[in-house]
Design a protein around this motif. Structure first.
Motif, mmCIF file in Angstrom:
data_model
loop_
_atom_site.group_PDB
_atom_site.id
_atom_site.type_symbol
_atom_site.label_atom_id
_atom_site.label_comp_id
_atom_site.label_asym_id
_atom_site.label_seq_id
_atom_site.Cartn_x
_atom_site.Cartn_y
_atom_site.Cartn_z
ATOM 1 N N CYS A 241 31.396 81.312 -37.228
ATOM 2 C CA CYS A 241 29.938 81.188 -37.240
ATOM 3 C C CYS A 241 29.468 79.924 -37.943
ATOM 4 O O CYS A 241 28.280 79.583 -37.859
ATOM 5 C CB CYS A 241 29.310 82.416 -37.898
ATOM 6 S SG CYS A 241 29.856 82.710 -39.597
ATOM 7 N N TYR A 267 23.860 71.234 -36.277
ATOM 8 C CA TYR A 267 23.591 72.564 -36.818
ATOM 9 C C TYR A 267 24.881 73.378 -36.807
ATOM 10 O O TYR A 267 25.799 73.095 -36.024
ATOM 11 C CB TYR A 267 22.570 73.346 -35.967
ATOM 12 C CG TYR A 267 21.183 72.750 -35.905
ATOM 13 C CD1 TYR A 267 20.272 72.960 -36.926
ATOM 14 C CD2 TYR A 267 20.795 72.017 -34.790
ATOM 15 C CE1 TYR A 267 18.988 72.425 -36.842
ATOM 16 C CE2 TYR A 267 19.522 71.492 -34.701
ATOM 17 C CZ TYR A 267 18.619 71.688 -35.738
ATOM 18 O OH TYR A 267 17.369 71.169 -35.650
ATOM 19 N N SER A 270 25.424 79.499 -36.134
ATOM 20 C CA SER A 270 24.601 80.609 -36.614
ATOM 21 C C SER A 270 23.170 80.154 -36.858
ATOM 22 O O SER A 270 22.210 80.885 -36.575
ATOM 23 C CB SER A 270 25.200 81.207 -37.882
ATOM 24 O OG SER A 270 25.292 80.230 -38.904
ATOM 25 N N ALA A 271 22.975 78.904 -37.388
ATOM 26 C CA ALA A 271 21.620 78.386 -37.574
ATOM 27 C C ALA A 271 20.944 78.167 -36.221
ATOM 28 O O ALA A 271 19.732 78.422 -36.064
ATOM 29 C CB ALA A 271 21.672 77.078 -38.372
ATOM 30 N N TRP A 272 21.711 77.693 -35.215
ATOM 31 C CA TRP A 272 21.134 77.520 -33.888
ATOM 32 C C TRP A 272 20.712 78.852 -33.298
ATOM 33 O O TRP A 272 19.653 78.953 -32.658
ATOM 34 C CB TRP A 272 22.156 76.847 -32.972
ATOM 35 C CG TRP A 272 21.640 76.586 -31.591
ATOM 36 C CD1 TRP A 272 20.972 75.491 -31.162
ATOM 37 C CD2 TRP A 272 21.731 77.477 -30.465
ATOM 38 N NE1 TRP A 272 20.642 75.621 -29.840
ATOM 39 C CE2 TRP A 272 21.089 76.830 -29.379
ATOM 40 C CE3 TRP A 272 22.284 78.736 -30.270
ATOM 41 C CZ2 TRP A 272 20.998 77.423 -28.128
ATOM 42 C CZ3 TRP A 272 22.189 79.339 -29.023
ATOM 43 C CH2 TRP A 272 21.551 78.679 -27.963
ATOM 44 N N ARG A 273 21.503 79.875 -33.543
ATOM 45 C CA ARG A 273 21.177 81.194 -32.994
ATOM 46 C C ARG A 273 19.868 81.732 -33.555
ATOM 47 O O ARG A 273 19.103 82.405 -32.845
ATOM 48 C CB ARG A 273 22.335 82.148 -33.310
ATOM 49 C CG ARG A 273 22.247 83.513 -32.668
ATOM 50 C CD ARG A 273 21.648 84.566 -33.570
ATOM 51 N NE ARG A 273 22.399 84.683 -34.804
ATOM 52 C CZ ARG A 273 21.965 85.404 -35.848
ATOM 53 N NH1 ARG A 273 20.793 86.004 -35.806
ATOM 54 N NH2 ARG A 273 22.689 85.473 -36.957
ATOM 55 N N HIS A 274 19.571 81.450 -34.810
ATOM 56 C CA HIS A 274 18.324 81.944 -35.398
ATOM 57 C C HIS A 274 17.096 81.383 -34.695
ATOM 58 O O HIS A 274 16.024 82.002 -34.724
ATOM 59 C CB HIS A 274 18.271 81.585 -36.886
ATOM 60 C CG HIS A 274 19.096 82.487 -37.755
ATOM 61 N ND1 HIS A 274 20.415 82.217 -38.063
ATOM 62 C CD2 HIS A 274 18.809 83.655 -38.367
ATOM 63 C CE1 HIS A 274 20.900 83.175 -38.829
ATOM 64 N NE2 HIS A 274 19.949 84.062 -39.032
ATOM 65 N N ALA A 275 17.235 80.208 -34.075
ATOM 66 C CA ALA A 275 16.089 79.580 -33.407
ATOM 67 C C ALA A 275 15.934 79.997 -31.954
ATOM 68 O O ALA A 275 15.010 79.548 -31.281
ATOM 69 C CB ALA A 275 16.232 78.056 -33.489
ATOM 70 N N ARG A 322 25.603 89.105 -28.221
ATOM 71 C CA ARG A 322 25.170 90.063 -29.241
ATOM 72 C C ARG A 322 25.331 91.476 -28.717
ATOM 73 O O ARG A 322 25.127 91.743 -27.527
ATOM 74 C CB ARG A 322 23.735 89.795 -29.688
ATOM 75 C CG ARG A 322 22.648 90.157 -28.687
ATOM 76 C CD ARG A 322 21.264 89.912 -29.266
ATOM 77 N NE ARG A 322 20.205 90.370 -28.369
ATOM 78 C CZ ARG A 322 18.910 90.226 -28.612
ATOM 79 N NH1 ARG A 322 18.503 89.612 -29.725
ATOM 80 N NH2 ARG A 322 18.010 90.691 -27.752
ATOM 81 N N ASP A 341 28.973 87.711 -37.748
ATOM 82 C CA ASP A 341 27.604 87.305 -38.026
ATOM 83 C C ASP A 341 26.715 88.424 -37.534
ATOM 84 O O ASP A 341 26.890 88.902 -36.400
ATOM 85 C CB ASP A 341 27.287 85.976 -37.333
ATOM 86 C CG ASP A 341 25.920 85.448 -37.710
ATOM 87 O OD1 ASP A 341 25.383 85.884 -38.749
ATOM 88 O OD2 ASP A 341 25.384 84.597 -36.969
ATOM 89 N N ASP A 343 22.657 90.664 -38.082
ATOM 90 C CA ASP A 343 21.377 90.885 -38.738
ATOM 91 C C ASP A 343 21.176 92.388 -38.859
ATOM 92 O O ASP A 343 22.157 93.146 -38.867
ATOM 93 C CB ASP A 343 20.238 90.200 -37.979
ATOM 94 C CG ASP A 343 20.175 90.621 -36.508
ATOM 95 O OD1 ASP A 343 20.697 91.699 -36.174
ATOM 96 O OD2 ASP A 343 19.599 89.866 -35.688
ATOM 97 N N TYR A 348 26.812 89.364 -33.810
ATOM 98 C CA TYR A 348 26.862 88.176 -32.954
ATOM 99 C C TYR A 348 28.261 87.582 -32.962
ATOM 100 O O TYR A 348 28.959 87.592 -33.983
ATOM 101 C CB TYR A 348 25.861 87.126 -33.433
ATOM 102 C CG TYR A 348 24.424 87.599 -33.416
ATOM 103 C CD1 TYR A 348 23.623 87.415 -32.300
ATOM 104 C CD2 TYR A 348 23.870 88.241 -34.521
ATOM 105 C CE1 TYR A 348 22.305 87.854 -32.270
ATOM 106 C CE2 TYR A 348 22.556 88.684 -34.512
ATOM 107 C CZ TYR A 348 21.781 88.490 -33.383
ATOM 108 O OH TYR A 348 20.483 88.936 -33.368
#
Length: 492
Positions: A241, A267, A270-275, A322, A341, A343, A348
């Motif tokens: 991740c 990035y 994991s940071a890309w996935r948040h967006a 996911r 990873d 939430d 993910y």
């Protein structure tokens, strides 16, 4: 609607009939199945022991090691232990026969070759290749052996084809341990992705496939992905991740007219996935499972990856999946910590697949195709579960190099026999499962080998008695004193 469900349930229950023909002559078919593998061995004793050991692996023994198998098939314990542990027969010809049979029955042009390591927990430091390392079996760092396996997945079924023992680097320079465990002098240290490439080079042309897949332990190595592209292989490999990528489809930063034009920033995945916007996720149904349809949500993006030392890497497609945490929890302990990873609702996983191989550009694969390849990794986990739960893949008691390879080869062959028999039975009863076939065969094997009577009971107890007395004699000898005689007394 309720009436339709009741009618459908009644139809299913009425069709749950297993005809005697499913298990008729299954023991004879096991003998015929073993014949090509027996022909790979030179001595008559080894040919006979192959069939006996396969029968023991397919039986209902609580521990499927050499001693228990010898007691079942009415053979001296040392005979089976020597055959598995130290006899100098080569397992490679048996694997060659296995690969040919699997390809003939399961092969298809777009099949998936899956690589996956599997761990075998061990106590002590005397078993070949043992070390404190990541143990996927227990989900933590522990004392274990690790084998790297090559599996094959098609729409028909899945099976393990080949394997390599991962020999730690510390073992390469420890001559005493190598000698004690009979490690051949030509064996040197190889990383696990090097072992995967070795198996791919050995079988890639013979095994029809369109994809190669593996978990993040392999995908994190940029050299491994590069080696696959050079070989013209299309892959879907898991990555951690924290993998660094550049989004090639994102709008570029504004150019102020001086210097180089700015590029998209770097990035972590994991940071890309948040967006990612919620409406970007696409749900795909892969297949019908035992507990309902197997579904997965995906999103893809064309990205640029980074090589070691911050060098710019090739263009690849990033695939993010996911699943609800309830479905992801079963696989959480199998993967390394940085592959996970999540939430509050989803788990993910991240994968990379090439945009080009061997100087040829590739079209972006469909989400359905990506989902099929990704779930092939789950099928290999199921193959390990078959081996460990049905034929005792992890129940061996051998310490030598030969013993580990002999046992693994025969367990893969035993599982393949169960797969063939399951397919045969499903022609009549499609709901038949592999464990049910193994259960029926184990009962018939008991009738074959276990002839109840006073003489057979005495032979069985005599083996245990001699085993215990040899152990007692050994302990007395280490203390340099003679043991009291306890085996026979004069009958008055």
């Amino acid at each position: 609607m309720h009436t339709v469900w009741v009618q459908r349930q009644e139809e299913l229950l009425r069709d749950c009939i297993v005809f005697p023909g499913v298990f008729a002559s299954i023991v004879d078919r096991l003998c015929d199945f073993a014949a090509p593998y027996q022909h790979c061995l030179e001595t008559e004793a080894a040919q006979r022991n192959v069939q006996l050991y396969l029968a023991g692996l397919l039986s209902d023994l609580n521990r499927k090691n050499a001693e228990k198998i010898a007691a079942l098939v009415d053979v001296e314990r040392l005979v089976i232990q020597e055959f598995i542990g130290t006899a100098p027969w080569d397992h490679c010809p048996l694997v060659r026969v296995l690969v040919g049979q699997v390809v003939d029955q399961l092969g298809e042009p777009d099949g998936v070759i899956a690589f996956d390591p599997s761990s075998f927990p061990k106590r002590g430091r005397h078993s070949v290749g043992v070390k404190r390392q990541w143990c996927s079996h227990r989900g933590k760092v522990d004392n274990c052996q690790v084998g790297v396996f090559m599996g094959y997945v098609s729409r028909h079924d899945h099976a393990l084809l080949d394997f390599r023992l991962s020999l730690p680097e510390a073992w390469v320079w420890d001559e005493q341990r190598r000698e004690e465990c009979h490690v051949p002098p030509e064996v040197r240290y190889h990383t696990r992705h090097e072992q995967c490439l070795e198996m791919l080079d050995a079988w890639g042309e013979q095994v029809p496939h369109g994809w190669v897949t593996g978990d993040d332990e392999l995908g994190r190595h940029t050299q491994f992905r590069q080696a696959l592209r050079e070989r013209g292989e299309r892959y879907v490999l898991g990555v951690p991740c924290n993998t660094i990528i550049r989004d090639l489809e994102a709008p570029l930063p504004a150019y102020h007219g001086r210097g180089r034009r700015p590029k998209a920033p770097w990035y972590s995945v994991s940071a890309w996935r948040h967006a990612v916007a919620p409406d970007r996720w696409t749900q795909v149904t892969v297949r019908d499972g035992e507990k309902g349809p197997v579904e997965i949500e995906l999103v893809t993006r064309r990205v640029q990856t980074r090589l070691e030392r911050k060098r710019t890497g090739p263009h690849e497609w990033l695939v993010v999946t996911r699943r609800p945490l309830t479905a992801e929890g079963a696989l959480a302990g199998k993967s390394s910590p940085d592959a996970r990873d999540q939430d509050a609702h989803y788990g993910y996983r991240y994968y990379l697949t090439p945009t080009g191989v061997a100087k040829d550009d590739l079209e972006e694969p469909s989400l359905m195709e990506l989902a099929r390849v990704i779930t092939a990794g789950t099928c290999i986990e199921a193959s390990f579960q078959r081996g460990k739960s049905e034929v005792g893949m992890d129940e061996y008691q051998v310490r030598t190099w030969e013993g580990w390879h002999h046992h693994m080869a025969l367990t893969l062959i035993a599982v393949w026999f169960l797969i063939r028999e399951t397919h045969r039975g499903q022609q009549v009863t499609p709901a038949l499962t592999l464990p049910q076939v193994r259960y029926g065969l184990s009962v018939l094997l008991l009738e074959t080998f276990l002839t109840l009577g006073v003489s057979s009971i005495c032979r069985h107890v005599q083996r245990q008695l001699r085993r215990n007395e040899l152990a007692r004699f050994y302990h007395y000898r280490t203390r340099k004193c003679l043991p009291p005689r306890k085996l026979r007394r004069d009958i008055q």
